[in-house]
Design a protein around this motif. Structure first.
Motif, PDB file in Angstrom:
ATOM      1  N   LYS A 166       0.831  -1.203   0.000  1.00  0.00           N
ATOM      2  CA  LYS A 166       0.000   0.000   0.000  1.00  0.00           C
ATOM      3  C   LYS A 166       0.863   1.250   0.000  1.00  0.00           C
ATOM      4  N   SER A 167       1.924   1.248   0.799  1.00  0.00           N
ATOM      5  CA  SER A 167       2.801   2.424   0.855  1.00  0.00           C
ATOM      6  C   SER A 167       3.508   2.656  -0.474  1.00  0.00           C
ATOM      7  N   LEU A 168       3.846   1.599  -1.179  1.00  0.00           N
ATOM      8  CA  LEU A 168       4.492   1.743  -2.489  1.00  0.00           C
ATOM      9  C   LEU A 168       3.536   2.335  -3.515  1.00  0.00           C
ATOM     10  N   VAL A 169       2.284   1.850  -3.526  1.00  0.00           N
ATOM     11  CA  VAL A 169       1.287   2.399  -4.447  1.00  0.00           C
ATOM     12  C   VAL A 169       1.040   3.866  -4.118  1.00  0.00           C
ATOM     13  N   GLU A 170       0.865   4.167  -2.838  1.00  0.00           N
ATOM     14  CA  GLU A 170       0.590   5.545  -2.425  1.00  0.00           C
ATOM     15  C   GLU A 170       1.766   6.478  -2.695  1.00  0.00           C
ATOM     16  N   ALA A 171       2.972   5.938  -2.729  1.00  0.00           N
ATOM     17  CA  ALA A 171       4.167   6.743  -3.015  1.00  0.00           C
ATOM     18  C   ALA A 171       4.328   7.006  -4.511  1.00  0.00           C
ATOM     19  N   GLY A 172       3.441   6.425  -5.309  1.00  0.00           N
ATOM     20  CA  GLY A 172       3.472   6.702  -6.739  1.00  0.00           C
ATOM     21  C   GLY A 172       4.207   5.694  -7.589  1.00  0.00           C
ATOM     22  N   HIS A 173       4.633   4.575  -7.021  1.00  0.00           N
ATOM     23  CA  HIS A 173       5.301   3.543  -7.817  1.00  0.00           C
ATOM     24  C   HIS A 173       4.283   2.871  -8.721  1.00  0.00           C
ATOM     25  N   ARG A 174       4.611   2.735  -9.994  1.00  0.00           N
ATOM     26  CA  ARG A 174       3.651   2.220 -10.971  1.00  0.00           C
ATOM     27  C   ARG A 174       3.975   0.816 -11.461  1.00  0.00           C
ATOM     28  N   LEU A 220      -2.889  -9.367  -2.250  1.00  0.00           N
ATOM     29  CA  LEU A 220      -2.418  -9.277  -3.630  1.00  0.00           C
ATOM     30  C   LEU A 220      -3.492  -8.724  -4.555  1.00  0.00           C
ATOM     31  N   VAL A 221      -4.723  -9.196  -4.404  1.00  0.00           N
ATOM     32  CA  VAL A 221      -5.813  -8.738  -5.270  1.00  0.00           C
ATOM     33  C   VAL A 221      -6.124  -7.270  -5.016  1.00  0.00           C
ATOM     34  N   ARG A 222      -6.221  -6.876  -3.760  1.00  0.00           N
ATOM     35  CA  ARG A 222      -6.525  -5.472  -3.444  1.00  0.00           C
ATOM     36  C   ARG A 222      -5.427  -4.541  -3.952  1.00  0.00           C
ATOM     37  N   THR A 223      -4.182  -4.945  -3.773  1.00  0.00           N
ATOM     38  CA  THR A 223      -3.083  -4.102  -4.241  1.00  0.00           C
ATOM     39  C   THR A 223      -3.059  -4.050  -5.760  1.00  0.00           C
ATOM     40  N   TYR A 224      -3.345  -5.170  -6.413  1.00  0.00           N
ATOM     41  CA  TYR A 224      -3.443  -5.198  -7.869  1.00  0.00           C
ATOM     42  C   TYR A 224      -4.466  -4.161  -8.337  1.00  0.00           C
ATOM     43  N   LYS A 225      -5.636  -4.147  -7.701  1.00  0.00           N
ATOM     44  CA  LYS A 225      -6.691  -3.201  -8.074  1.00  0.00           C
ATOM     45  C   LYS A 225      -6.282  -1.760  -7.789  1.00  0.00           C
ATOM     46  N   GLN A 226      -5.659  -1.523  -6.638  1.00  0.00           N
ATOM     47  CA  GLN A 226      -5.205  -0.165  -6.288  1.00  0.00           C
ATOM     48  C   GLN A 226      -4.171   0.331  -7.282  1.00  0.00           C
ATOM     49  N   ALA A 227      -3.248  -0.534  -7.649  1.00  0.00           N
ATOM     50  CA  ALA A 227      -2.204  -0.142  -8.607  1.00  0.00           C
ATOM     51  C   ALA A 227      -2.837   0.210  -9.952  1.00  0.00           C
ATOM     52  N   ARG A 228      -3.781  -0.588 -10.410  1.00  0.00           N
ATOM     53  CA  ARG A 228      -4.453  -0.314 -11.688  1.00  0.00           C
ATOM     54  C   ARG A 228      -5.218   0.998 -11.652  1.00  0.00           C
ATOM     55  N   GLN A 262      -4.398   3.554 -10.123  1.00  0.00           N
ATOM     56  CA  GLN A 262      -3.409   4.619 -10.170  1.00  0.00           C
ATOM     57  C   GLN A 262      -2.610   4.594 -11.477  1.00  0.00           C
ATOM     58  N   GLY A 263      -3.022   3.753 -12.411  1.00  0.00           N
ATOM     59  CA  GLY A 263      -2.324   3.661 -13.691  1.00  0.00           C
ATOM     60  C   GLY A 263      -1.093   2.784 -13.644  1.00  0.00           C
ATOM     61  N   GLY A 264      -1.013   1.941 -12.633  1.00  0.00           N
ATOM     62  CA  GLY A 264       0.153   1.080 -12.480  1.00  0.00           C
ATOM     63  C   GLY A 264      -0.178  -0.382 -12.691  1.00  0.00           C
ATOM     64  N   VAL A 265       0.796  -1.207 -12.367  1.00  0.00           N
ATOM     65  CA  VAL A 265       0.648  -2.648 -12.522  1.00  0.00           C
ATOM     66  C   VAL A 265       1.356  -3.352 -11.366  1.00  0.00           C
ATOM     67  N   LEU A 266       0.728  -4.415 -10.881  1.00  0.00           N
ATOM     68  CA  LEU A 266       1.343  -5.286  -9.889  1.00  0.00           C
ATOM     69  C   LEU A 266       1.449  -6.660 -10.529  1.00  0.00           C
ATOM     70  N   THR A 267       2.627  -7.244 -10.474  1.00  0.00           N
ATOM     71  CA  THR A 267       2.880  -8.553 -11.055  1.00  0.00           C
ATOM     72  C   THR A 267       3.490  -9.454  -9.994  1.00  0.00           C
ATOM     73  N   VAL A 268       3.067 -10.706  -9.975  1.00  0.00           N
ATOM     74  CA  VAL A 268       3.630 -11.699  -9.070  1.00  0.00           C
ATOM     75  C   VAL A 268       4.572 -12.592  -9.870  1.00  0.00           C
ATOM     76  N   THR A 269       5.748 -12.828  -9.328  1.00  0.00           N
ATOM     77  CA  THR A 269       6.702 -13.747  -9.949  1.00  0.00           C
ATOM     78  C   THR A 269       7.184 -14.754  -8.914  1.00  0.00           C
ATOM     79  N   GLY A 270       7.770 -15.833  -9.392  1.00  0.00           N
ATOM     80  CA  GLY A 270       8.427 -16.797  -8.519  1.00  0.00           C
ATOM     81  C   GLY A 270       7.517 -17.750  -7.779  1.00  0.00           C
ATOM     82  N   ALA A 271       6.210 -17.690  -7.999  1.00  0.00           N
ATOM     83  CA  ALA A 271       5.304 -18.602  -7.296  1.00  0.00           C
ATOM     84  C   ALA A 271       5.544 -20.030  -7.778  1.00  0.00           C
TER      85      ALA A 271
END
Length: 106
Positions: A35-43, A63-71, A73-82
């Motif tokens: 949440k802090s990363l999204v709010e800080a403007g990281h896209r 993960l889902v909530r942050t994905y939606k928040q990032a979108r 704000q015009g950003g993207v959240l991606t999960v890797t390494g699962a």
């Protein structure tokens, strides 16, 4: 095992490397970090789950909530390494279709 988070920045991309188990007791820590990363403007936010051995519904919710928040704000959240149980729960729930992907180059 508890939860350990490590954040690195490379150009426009921020990667949060997660180690341990994401469950009801630890998901708040992950939620606050993302949440802090999204709010800080990281896209471009990448969540590396390679060192995660367990993720329950509270972790998926983060993960889902942050994905939606990032979108929003015009950003993207991606999960890797699962892998293993974590990959299985993402695929079983269908979340892999929009969470798992190739992170943007940067």
């Amino acid at each position: 095992m508890g939860l350990a988070l490590h954040t690195t920045r490379h150009d426009d991309r921020v990667t949060v490397t997660v180690r341990g188990s994401i469950d009801l007791h630890s998901s708040d820590e992950l939620r606050e970090r993302l949440k802090s990363l999204v709010e800080a403007g990281h896209r471009q936010i990448v969540v590396d789950l390679a060192a995660v051995d367990f993720c329950d519904s509270s972790g998926l919710n983060v993960l889902v909530r942050t994905y939606k928040q990032a979108r929003e704000q015009g950003g993207v959240l991606t999960v890797t390494g699962a892998y293993g149980r974590v990959e299985n729960v993402l695929r079983t729930t269908g979340l892999d279709r929009f969470l798992i992907g190739t992170p943007p180059e940067g």
